[in-house]
Design an enzyme around this catalytic site. Structure first.
Site, PDB file in Angstrom:
ATOM      1  N   LYS A 206       0.887  -1.225  -0.045  1.00  0.00           N
ATOM      2  CA  LYS A 206      -0.074  -0.074  -0.111  1.00  0.00           C
ATOM      3  C   LYS A 206       0.737   1.213  -0.044  1.00  0.00           C
ATOM      4  CE  LYS A 206      -3.761   2.449   1.872  1.00  0.00           C
ATOM      5  NZ  LYS A 206      -4.609   2.752   3.079  1.00  0.00           N
ATOM      6  N   GLU A 287       0.124  14.527   6.002  1.00  0.00           N
ATOM      7  CA  GLU A 287       0.740  13.535   6.686  1.00  0.00           C
ATOM      8  C   GLU A 287       1.814  12.871   5.723  1.00  0.00           C
ATOM      9  OE1 GLU A 287      -0.469   8.897   8.440  1.00  0.00           O
ATOM     10  OE2 GLU A 287      -1.666   9.580   6.810  1.00  0.00           O
TER      11      GLU A 287
END
Length: 334
Positions: A206, A287
């Site tokens: 991912k 982030e």
């Protein structure tokens, strides 16, 4: 099962609501408008088909000691937000409590029970002060990779967009009773939660896309399909992914899909704005370190050159710094 969900955003809300609807004893640890909405009305889940369900049995509190010991604690905030709650999390621990980490990117526990020369090495990019590792012992952790997409549309209301996979795994790869218990709990709530014998490989799969498409999209204000179909940005993404693959290989990770297939998968998503681009557009702190900075850190640990990743990391960190300065100026003016 007594389950505490820390954070009631897009993913925490989705998971907590479905667990509560399945009959689990769910408590959201939240503040502000989310706290008021859930305490008053329960948690509303709008399904991908538009059907609405309300988990009236879902509880909410902003006091960890009030929630008390839990069977499962789900960390459902972004990686850079975990340190702020780390001191409170132990108030939810009983003797057998497990912590399911749902952060994107390289987790703070990555090298716990990793084996080899780097076993036990802290990941400073995501836990710079060591507070998270000290307060949330890796021995309690069940790793988890988040694939569903959802959005918080109002306090206490989440819309599920697509996806239902939450693979889980013990850090040592074992098929323990507790990881199977977590998987069964998630499965009963309607998720697909296979128990993996190498959760780190799934994390890298991912991350492979996140560490490239997220920062590029935030810098270029472009969607996934735009990045993939413009030759220069597509090649930049591929170069970053090749460098990340080199780092992962040195850590014993093999990818189960090819690089081109991973890029093609991102292209198929279409005009989608990554979470980092959404944060930048909304003026929220993006982030960065769990997705990009941690890969740079692991590259240095493995003595792997990553010039493209390093350059994009520098630029997106500068963007975040400029946003922070701008917000400071706005606050002073107001």
């Amino acid at each position: 099962m007594k389950i505490a969900v820390i954070g009631a955003g897009a993913i925490g809300g989705l998971v907590g609501a479905k667990l509560a609807l399945a009959g689990e004893d769910v408590t959201f640890i939240v503040r502000g408008h989310n706290l008021d909405a859930i305490a008053t009305n329960g948690f509303k889940l709008i399904g991908a088909d538009g059907q609405e369900q309300v988990a009236l049995n879902a509880k909410a509190t902003d006091r960890y000691d009030q929630a008390g010991p839990q069977d499962i604690v789900i960390l459902a905030m972004k990686a850079h937000q975990v340190e702020a709650v780390a001191n409170e999390v132990p108030k939810l621990f009983g003797p057998e409590t497990v912590v399911v980490t749902m952060q994107n990117g390289i987790p703070f526990w990555y090298f716990h029970q990793h084996g080899g020369a780097l076993a036990g090495t802290p990941v400073r990019s995501v836990d710079p002060n060591g507070i998270v590792a000290a307060k949330i012992p890796a021995e309690r952790v069940i790793g988890c990779v988040v694939y569903p997409a959802s959005e918080l549309v109002a306090p206490g209301v989440v819309r599920h967009i697509e996806g239902d996979r939450f693979p889980v795994g013990e850090l040592d790869g074992s098929a323990s009773e507790r990881v199977n218990r977590v998987a069964a709990c998630f499965t009963a709530a309607g998720f697909k939660a296979p128990v993996l014998d190498n959760i780190r490989a799934e994390i890298w799969l991912k991350l492979w896309g996140n560490l490239t498409f997220n920062p590029i999209s935030s810098l270029a204000h472009s969607t996934l399909v735009d990045i993939c179909q413009y030759p220069l940005s597509r090649e930049l993404a591929a170069a970053m992914m090749r460098e990340a693959q080199d780092v992962a290989h040195k850590l014993g990770i093999e990818f189960r899909v090819t690089l081109e297939k991973r890029i093609a998968g991102a292209e198929k998503v279409g005009k989608h704005k990554t979470s980092m681009l959404q944060d930048v557009e909304a003026g929220r702190a993006p982030e960065i370190d769990a997705l990009v900075g941690a890969v740079v850190e692991l590259a240095r640990l493995t003595e792997t050159p990553t010039p493209h990743i390093d350059s994009v990391y520098a630029l997106v960190k500068l963007l975040a710094r400029a946003m922070e300065a701008q917000q400071g100026r706005v606050c002073l003016v107001s």
